[in-house]
Design a protein around this motif. Sequence first.
Motif, PDB file in Angstrom:
ATOM      1  N   GLY A   1       0.841  -1.314  -0.050  1.00 23.92           N
ATOM      2  CA  GLY A   1      -0.103   0.120  -0.301  1.00 23.92           C
ATOM      3  C   GLY A   1       0.890   1.561  -0.165  1.00 23.92           C
ATOM      4  N   VAL A   2       0.212   2.639  -0.221  1.00 25.58           N
ATOM      5  CA  VAL A   2       0.874   3.706  -0.173  1.00 25.58           C
ATOM      6  C   VAL A   2       0.949   4.014   1.454  1.00 25.58           C
ATOM      7  N   PRO A   3       2.228   4.281   1.949  1.00 24.22           N
ATOM      8  CA  PRO A   3       2.543   4.849   3.215  1.00 24.22           C
ATOM      9  C   PRO A   3       1.778   5.926   3.818  1.00 24.22           C
TER      10      PRO A   3
ATOM     11  N   GLU B  40       9.154  -2.184  -3.542  1.00 31.62           N
ATOM     12  CA  GLU B  40       8.670  -0.996  -3.956  1.00 31.62           C
ATOM     13  C   GLU B  40       7.952  -0.785  -5.407  1.00 31.62           C
ATOM     14  N   LEU B  41       6.873  -0.603  -5.497  1.00 33.58           N
ATOM     15  CA  LEU B  41       6.184  -0.254  -6.963  1.00 33.58           C
ATOM     16  C   LEU B  41       5.729   1.255  -7.089  1.00 33.58           C
ATOM     17  N   GLU B  42       5.486   1.528  -8.237  1.00 31.28           N
ATOM     18  CA  GLU B  42       5.022   2.966  -8.734  1.00 31.28           C
ATOM     19  C   GLU B  42       3.428   2.367  -9.005  1.00 31.28           C
ATOM     20  N   LEU B  43       2.634   3.195  -8.335  1.00 28.88           N
ATOM     21  CA  LEU B  43       1.324   3.055  -8.489  1.00 28.88           C
ATOM     22  C   LEU B  43       0.528   3.714  -9.493  1.00 28.88           C
ATOM     23  N   GLU B  44      -0.258   3.572 -10.490  1.00 29.68           N
ATOM     24  CA  GLU B  44      -1.257   4.293 -11.280  1.00 29.68           C
ATOM     25  C   GLU B  44      -2.354   3.995 -11.328  1.00 29.68           C
TER      26      GLU B  44
ATOM     27  N   ALA C  77      -9.848   2.575  -5.956  1.00 32.11           N
ATOM     28  CA  ALA C  77      -9.206   2.429  -7.093  1.00 32.11           C
ATOM     29  C   ALA C  77      -7.832   1.805  -7.010  1.00 32.11           C
ATOM     30  N   VAL C  78      -7.262   2.289  -5.898  1.00 33.97           N
ATOM     31  CA  VAL C  78      -5.948   1.864  -5.602  1.00 33.97           C
ATOM     32  C   VAL C  78      -5.801   0.354  -5.196  1.00 33.97           C
TER      33      VAL C  78
ATOM     34  N   GLY D 167     -10.356  10.245 -13.009  1.00 36.22           N
ATOM     35  CA  GLY D 167      -9.171  10.865 -12.748  1.00 36.22           C
ATOM     36  C   GLY D 167      -7.988   9.463 -12.512  1.00 36.22           C
ATOM     37  N   THR D 168      -6.922  10.216 -12.339  1.00 40.64           N
ATOM     38  CA  THR D 168      -5.916   9.233 -12.164  1.00 40.64           C
ATOM     39  C   THR D 168      -4.935   9.499 -10.941  1.00 40.64           C
ATOM     40  N   ALA D 169      -4.533   8.317  -9.993  1.00 42.42           N
ATOM     41  CA  ALA D 169      -3.866   8.725  -8.939  1.00 42.42           C
ATOM     42  C   ALA D 169      -2.430   8.155  -9.072  1.00 42.42           C
ATOM     43  N   ARG D 170      -1.591   8.876  -8.712  1.00 48.04           N
ATOM     44  CA  ARG D 170       0.002   8.174  -8.730  1.00 48.04           C
ATOM     45  C   ARG D 170       0.687   8.324  -7.501  1.00 48.04           C
TER      46      ARG D 170
END
Length: 214
Positions: free
Chosen positions: A47-49, A89-93, A142-143, A71-74
């Motif tokens: 998840g996103v910290p 560690e992964l980049e989320l879009e 979405a995440v 929308g788009t979340a990054r």
Amino acid sequence: MASNARLDHRNPLVIDTHELGRRPGALQRLTREIDAPRDLGIQGVIGVPEGAPVELDLRLESVMEGVLVTGTARAATEGECVRCLEPVELELEADFQEMFSYPDADDRGRVIAEPGDDAEDDEDRLYIEDGLIDLEPVLRDAVVLALPMQPVCQDDCPGLCSECGVRLADDPEHHHDAVDIRWAALQGLAGPMTDGEKDEMSGADAGVDEKQEK
């Protein structure tokens, strides 16, 4: 889904639609960076910290029924490889689209019916409250959908040794000699004999030789 608590316009995930207006076809684009709320992701997996930056690109469109939000979340996510337990560690879009409906109102804009009073499917709908919309539930969904349920550090991660737990990617030649379980019980008998056992064996051999000579 209607909420009994009033939305706080100071919350960065609460969007004010008053500027957009209610004329169908009106558009508004927003870009903002927010601090990630708590437990944004798949709990215990990835998840996103909390507090990490999340970039939002939003497009608000006024339609007859309400406001359509696209929308788009990054963001950067942190987790643990399910095979070798190393940090990941992964980049989320994450892309999302959601309709926020206007509550029923009379010609003066006053609410005449609470959402959910007349339709069972209202429980699954999101509503505009006093011109405000809450993006947090949409962002969370979405995440979760964009994240891997079983994150790995690399696609071909070999994981851990099932016998000793060593990380196999660090030692590709790692192995354990296989022992046939049918002979395992005899391993204890294959050790070196003591002097007494040797004497007993020698005596037994001598007795056999004497019998053979007779």
